[in-house]
Design a protein around this motif. Structure first.
Motif, PDB file in Angstrom:
ATOM      1  N   GLU A 185      -2.117   6.396  -1.698  1.00 12.45           N
ATOM      2  CA  GLU A 185      -3.367   5.700  -2.026  1.00 12.45           C
ATOM      3  C   GLU A 185      -4.491   6.056  -1.046  1.00 12.45           C
ATOM      4  OE1 GLU A 185      -3.309   1.457  -3.315  1.00 12.45           O
ATOM      5  OE2 GLU A 185      -1.180   1.576  -2.786  1.00 12.45           O
ATOM      6  N   LYS A 229      -6.510  -4.316  -1.484  1.00 15.13           N
ATOM      7  CA  LYS A 229      -5.191  -4.974  -1.413  1.00 15.13           C
ATOM      8  C   LYS A 229      -5.131  -5.929  -0.212  1.00 15.13           C
ATOM      9  CE  LYS A 229      -2.350  -1.750  -4.027  1.00 15.13           C
ATOM     10  NZ  LYS A 229      -1.125  -0.914  -4.050  1.00 15.13           N
ATOM     11  N   ILE A 283       0.865  -1.191   0.000  1.00 10.29           N
ATOM     12  CA  ILE A 283       0.000   0.000   0.000  1.00 10.29           C
ATOM     13  C   ILE A 283       0.898   1.236   0.000  1.00 10.29           C
ATOM     14  CG2 ILE A 283      -1.679   1.350   1.322  1.00 10.29           C
ATOM     15  CD1 ILE A 283      -2.887  -1.274   2.306  1.00 10.29           C
ATOM     16  N   GLU A 284       0.765   2.050  -1.043  1.00  5.70           N
ATOM     17  CA  GLU A 284       1.580   3.266  -1.155  1.00  5.70           C
ATOM     18  C   GLU A 284       0.963   4.387  -0.314  1.00  5.70           C
ATOM     19  OE1 GLU A 284       4.361   2.993  -2.621  1.00  5.70           O
ATOM     20  OE2 GLU A 284       4.046   1.143  -3.735  1.00  5.70           O
ATOM     21  N   SER A 322       1.721   3.728   5.313  1.00 11.12           N
ATOM     22  CA  SER A 322       0.671   4.741   5.181  1.00 11.12           C
ATOM     23  C   SER A 322      -0.131   4.925   6.466  1.00 11.12           C
ATOM     24  CB  SER A 322      -0.282   4.330   4.048  1.00 11.12           C
ATOM     25  OG  SER A 322      -1.516   4.986   4.156  1.00 11.12           O
ATOM     26  N   ASN A 356      -9.984   2.407   0.173  1.00 14.94           N
ATOM     27  CA  ASN A 356      -9.892   1.575  -1.026  1.00 14.94           C
ATOM     28  C   ASN A 356      -8.715   0.619  -0.941  1.00 14.94           C
ATOM     29  OD1 ASN A 356     -12.110   2.663  -2.209  1.00 14.94           O
ATOM     30  ND2 ASN A 356     -11.006   4.058  -3.577  1.00 14.94           N
ATOM     31  N   ALA A 357      -7.591   1.116  -0.427  1.00 16.54           N
ATOM     32  CA  ALA A 357      -6.377   0.293  -0.340  1.00 16.54           C
ATOM     33  C   ALA A 357      -6.590  -0.899   0.591  1.00 16.54           C
ATOM     34  CB  ALA A 357      -5.209   1.148   0.148  1.00 16.54           C
TER      35      ALA A 357
END
Length: 346
Positions: free
Chosen positions: A78, A87, A74-75, A112, A82-83
């Protein structure tokens, strides 16, 4: 290092892919932790080939580090909700699920902030009765450390949230730091009770009524570095401003002192004599030695470290998890909240 058969092992899931220096610093932090203590097992979560390649650089007790494969990352930029939803094979989601399933005692990540906050609430879940989990870092002061609660989780908090922050912060400081009857203060623009914005004015009398905390009133920002309170209560917007100013000012002062000391031959000679004492003083104001910020009030321990965390901060965050488990902080928070709810219902 010999393993004691009766040793209670704390299992810490560590996000190997989170932060500016991943996987280098998280892996080094894990290795340093297990080389220092035999009562820790680190579950390094991330892309297995990447993590194992990094581990090859080090010598460590093999039984104390396990690599858990997680394909996705996870960046920071993002959208958090949603992440977390999409993911499922990310290091953050895998780590959170390990805490939820009791496969790990804690999860530590420099990744994050938004994803960690969302994942903590959605996956690990809140303790029943906790309205909002706050992020609570230790910050250095003239008298030791203080707990800043909240520093980034709840920008639009209500008075009832701040009361819970005060109670959870008191439990943390008393049991993790050993500070008996910790002084609790609310951040304000003056010492007088009638000062402050609507949130502070509403919260102040509620904190005064709490019999299970040592409420000492308002604290102005300039008093925080002097250590005038052990638990500093505020909503996350104010807390984050305080934290970032603290960190920025500390870095600026260190740079200015170094520059001044190197300006002339005489100052360089003086610097050589003063350096040991100066290093000791500056170390006391280095927040990384206190570990990360726990997200208090969850059904398991989640610790957020700085995105720029180096190995030392990650190692200290892992050690922090051991104390948290040993002192059963979640159990004590749960018991306090149940007791408060029963009193309110009487």
């Amino acid at each position: 290092m010999q393993q004691n058969q009766s040793l209670e092992i704390t299992k810490v899931a560590l996000d190997a892919m989170g932060g500016d220096y991943a996987p280098v610093e998280p892996v080094k932090g894990a290795v340093d932790a297990v080389n220092a203590r035999s009562d820790i097992k680190v579950l390094l979560i991330g892309q297995e080939d990447v993590v194992r390649k990094e581990l090859e650089k080090y010598t460590y007790p093999a039984e104390q580090i396990e690599v858990i494969h997680a394909e996705e990352v996870i960046e920071t930029a993002e959208p958090p909700v949603n992440a977390i939803r999409k993911k499922k094979q990310s290091s953050i989601v895998v780590g959170m699920n390990m805490v939820k399933q009791k496969e790990a005692d804690a999860f530590v990540s420099a990744g994050s902030s938004g994803a960690i906050l969302v994942g903590g609430q959605v996956i690990v879940g809140r303790i029943k009765g906790i309205e909002r989990p706050p992020l609570a870092p230790l910050i250095p002061t003239e008298k030791g450390v203080s707990l800043l609660i909240d520093c980034g989780a709840n920008v639009d908090a209500r008075a009832s949230h701040l009361v819970q922050f005060a109670k959870m912060g008191s439990i943390y400081m008393e049991n993790v730091l050993g500070i008996k009857n910790p002084r609790v203060a609310i951040v304000n623009i003056g010492a007088e009770e009638e000062k402050g914005n609507a949130l502070v004015k509403e919260t102040f009398p509620l904190l005064k009524e709490c019999t299970d905390i040592n409420f000492v009133g308002s604290i102005e920002a300039r008093e925080i570095p002097h250590g005038e309170a052990d638990v500093i209560v505020c909503e996350a917007f104010v807390g984050n401003v305080i934290l970032k100013l603290y960190e920025g000012l500390a870095g600026t002062l260190v740079g200015a002192i170094k520059k001044g000391m190197m300006s002339t031959l005489r100052s360089k000679i003086g610097a050589a004599l003063a350096l040991p004492a100066l290093k000791s003083t500056l170390k006391a104001f280095d927040a990384t030695q206190y570990g990360g910020a726990p997200l208090l009030g969850l059904n398991g321990l989640v610790v957020k470290t700085h995105g720029s965390a180096k190995a030392v901060e990650i190692t200290n965050s892992i050690f922090q998890c051991v104390t948290f488990k040993e002192q059963d902080i979640n159990g004590k928070i749960r018991k306090n909240i149940i007791s408060s709810t029963e009193q309110e219902g009487m």
